[in-house]
Design a protein around this motif. Structure first.
Motif, mmCIF file in Angstrom:
data_model
loop_
_atom_site.group_PDB
_atom_site.id
_atom_site.type_symbol
_atom_site.label_atom_id
_atom_site.label_comp_id
_atom_site.label_asym_id
_atom_site.label_seq_id
_atom_site.Cartn_x
_atom_site.Cartn_y
_atom_site.Cartn_z
ATOM 1 N N GLU A 1 138.142 -69.800 -15.689
ATOM 2 C CA GLU A 1 136.789 -70.228 -16.035
ATOM 3 C C GLU A 1 136.793 -71.231 -17.173
ATOM 4 O O GLU A 1 136.258 -72.309 -17.076
ATOM 5 C CB GLU A 1 135.968 -68.999 -16.418
ATOM 6 C CG GLU A 1 134.859 -68.728 -15.449
ATOM 7 C CD GLU A 1 134.090 -67.503 -15.860
ATOM 8 O OE1 GLU A 1 133.391 -67.567 -16.889
ATOM 9 O OE2 GLU A 1 134.204 -66.500 -15.149
ATOM 10 N N HIS A 2 137.407 -70.858 -18.271
ATOM 11 C CA HIS A 2 137.475 -71.758 -19.422
ATOM 12 C C HIS A 2 138.916 -71.814 -19.885
ATOM 13 O O HIS A 2 139.418 -70.877 -20.482
ATOM 14 C CB HIS A 2 136.592 -71.245 -20.562
ATOM 15 C CG HIS A 2 135.147 -71.160 -20.198
ATOM 16 N ND1 HIS A 2 134.362 -72.272 -20.072
ATOM 17 C CD2 HIS A 2 134.349 -70.109 -19.912
ATOM 18 C CE1 HIS A 2 133.142 -71.905 -19.739
ATOM 19 N NE2 HIS A 2 133.113 -70.595 -19.623
ATOM 20 N N ALA A 3 139.583 -72.902 -19.598
ATOM 21 C CA ALA A 3 140.959 -73.055 -20.055
ATOM 22 C C ALA A 3 140.949 -73.237 -21.570
ATOM 23 O O ALA A 3 140.113 -73.951 -22.114
ATOM 24 C CB ALA A 3 141.613 -74.248 -19.374
ATOM 25 N N LYS B 1 145.025 -61.837 -26.760
ATOM 26 C CA LYS B 1 144.557 -60.472 -26.543
ATOM 27 C C LYS B 1 144.802 -60.020 -25.110
ATOM 28 O O LYS B 1 144.769 -58.837 -24.819
ATOM 29 C CB LYS B 1 143.068 -60.363 -26.860
ATOM 30 C CG LYS B 1 142.759 -60.544 -28.323
ATOM 31 C CD LYS B 1 141.295 -60.445 -28.587
ATOM 32 C CE LYS B 1 140.992 -60.684 -30.043
ATOM 33 N NZ LYS B 1 139.560 -60.651 -30.322
ATOM 34 N N LYS B 2 145.054 -60.978 -24.209
ATOM 35 C CA LYS B 2 145.296 -60.631 -22.812
ATOM 36 C C LYS B 2 146.732 -60.176 -22.565
ATOM 37 O O LYS B 2 147.056 -59.751 -21.470
ATOM 38 C CB LYS B 2 144.993 -61.836 -21.914
ATOM 39 C CG LYS B 2 143.543 -62.235 -21.923
ATOM 40 C CD LYS B 2 143.316 -63.423 -21.024
ATOM 41 C CE LYS B 2 141.882 -63.876 -21.091
ATOM 42 N NZ LYS B 2 141.651 -65.073 -20.275
ATOM 43 N N ILE B 3 147.607 -60.275 -23.582
ATOM 44 C CA ILE B 3 149.001 -59.856 -23.425
ATOM 45 C C ILE B 3 149.038 -58.332 -23.319
ATOM 46 O O ILE B 3 148.462 -57.641 -24.153
ATOM 47 C CB ILE B 3 149.850 -60.329 -24.616
ATOM 48 C CG1 ILE B 3 149.897 -61.852 -24.647
ATOM 49 C CG2 ILE B 3 151.260 -59.753 -24.550
ATOM 50 C CD1 ILE B 3 150.604 -62.408 -25.847
ATOM 51 N N ILE C 1 144.275 -68.474 -29.509
ATOM 52 C CA ILE C 1 144.556 -67.220 -30.205
ATOM 53 C C ILE C 1 143.825 -66.073 -29.517
ATOM 54 O O ILE C 1 144.363 -64.981 -29.372
ATOM 55 C CB ILE C 1 144.175 -67.337 -31.690
ATOM 56 C CG1 ILE C 1 145.157 -68.278 -32.386
ATOM 57 C CG2 ILE C 1 144.171 -65.970 -32.363
ATOM 58 C CD1 ILE C 1 144.790 -68.623 -33.798
ATOM 59 N N ARG C 2 142.600 -66.316 -29.063
ATOM 60 C CA ARG C 2 141.851 -65.272 -28.350
ATOM 61 C C ARG C 2 142.520 -64.874 -27.048
ATOM 62 O O ARG C 2 142.407 -63.742 -26.607
ATOM 63 C CB ARG C 2 140.421 -65.730 -28.085
ATOM 64 C CG ARG C 2 139.513 -65.453 -29.267
ATOM 65 C CD ARG C 2 138.094 -65.790 -28.936
ATOM 66 N NE ARG C 2 137.774 -66.979 -29.717
ATOM 67 C CZ ARG C 2 137.030 -67.981 -29.318
ATOM 68 N NH1 ARG C 2 136.487 -67.959 -28.136
ATOM 69 N NH2 ARG C 2 136.809 -69.015 -30.078
#
Length: 107
Positions: free
Chosen positions: A48-50, A62-64, A58-59
Motif C-alpha cells: 500500500e505505502h512503500a 516492527k513487522k520483523i 523504522i516503522r
C-alpha cells in the motif's frame, strides 16, 4: 484450460454474490473485479505505502518476527568480531606483505 478458469470464476462469482445478498450488502463491482482473470489482475499487488522516509522505514522494522531478533543479534556480533579481528591483524602483523618485493620489470 480457459474454459475451466471461466467455470471456476463463474462459480466463485456466484458464491460471492450469494454471500453479499445474505449479508445485505451487494458488492457487484468489487466481486467482478476480484474474479477477473486478466493478466493485469494476476500480477502481485504492490504494498500500500512503500517506505520512503527514514521514519517510515523504522516503522517497518516492527513487522520483523520476534523469532528472528536473536538471530540478528548473533549475526551482528559475528560480523563485528570479524571486522575487529581483520583490522587488528592489519595493524599488528609485522610480517604482512604490504608492498611488492623483488625486481621490478618495466613493461
Amino acid at each position: 484450460m480457459q474454459f475451466t478458469r471461466f467455470l471456476a470464476s463463474n462459480m466463485l462469482r456466484q458464491q460471492q454474490m450469494q454471500l453479499a445478498r445474505s449479508s445485505g450488502v451487494l458488492r457487484t463491482q468489487s466481486a467482478r473485479r476480484m474474479f477477473q482473470t486478466s493478466s493485469k489482475r494476476m500480477a502481485v499487488p504492490k504494498e500500500e505505502h512503500a517506505a520512503h522516509t527514514i521514519s517510515q522505514r523504522i516503522r517497518t522494522l516492527k513487522k520483523i518476527p520476534p523469532e528472528l531478533i536473536p538471530l540478528g543479534v548473533v549475526l551482528f556480533a559475528a560480523i563485528a568480531a570479524a571486522g575487529y579481528s581483520i583490522i587488528r591483524k592489519f595493524y599488528t602483523d609485522r610480517t604482512l606483505r604490504l608492498y611488492r618485493q623483488g625486481p621490478q620489470k618495466d613493461h
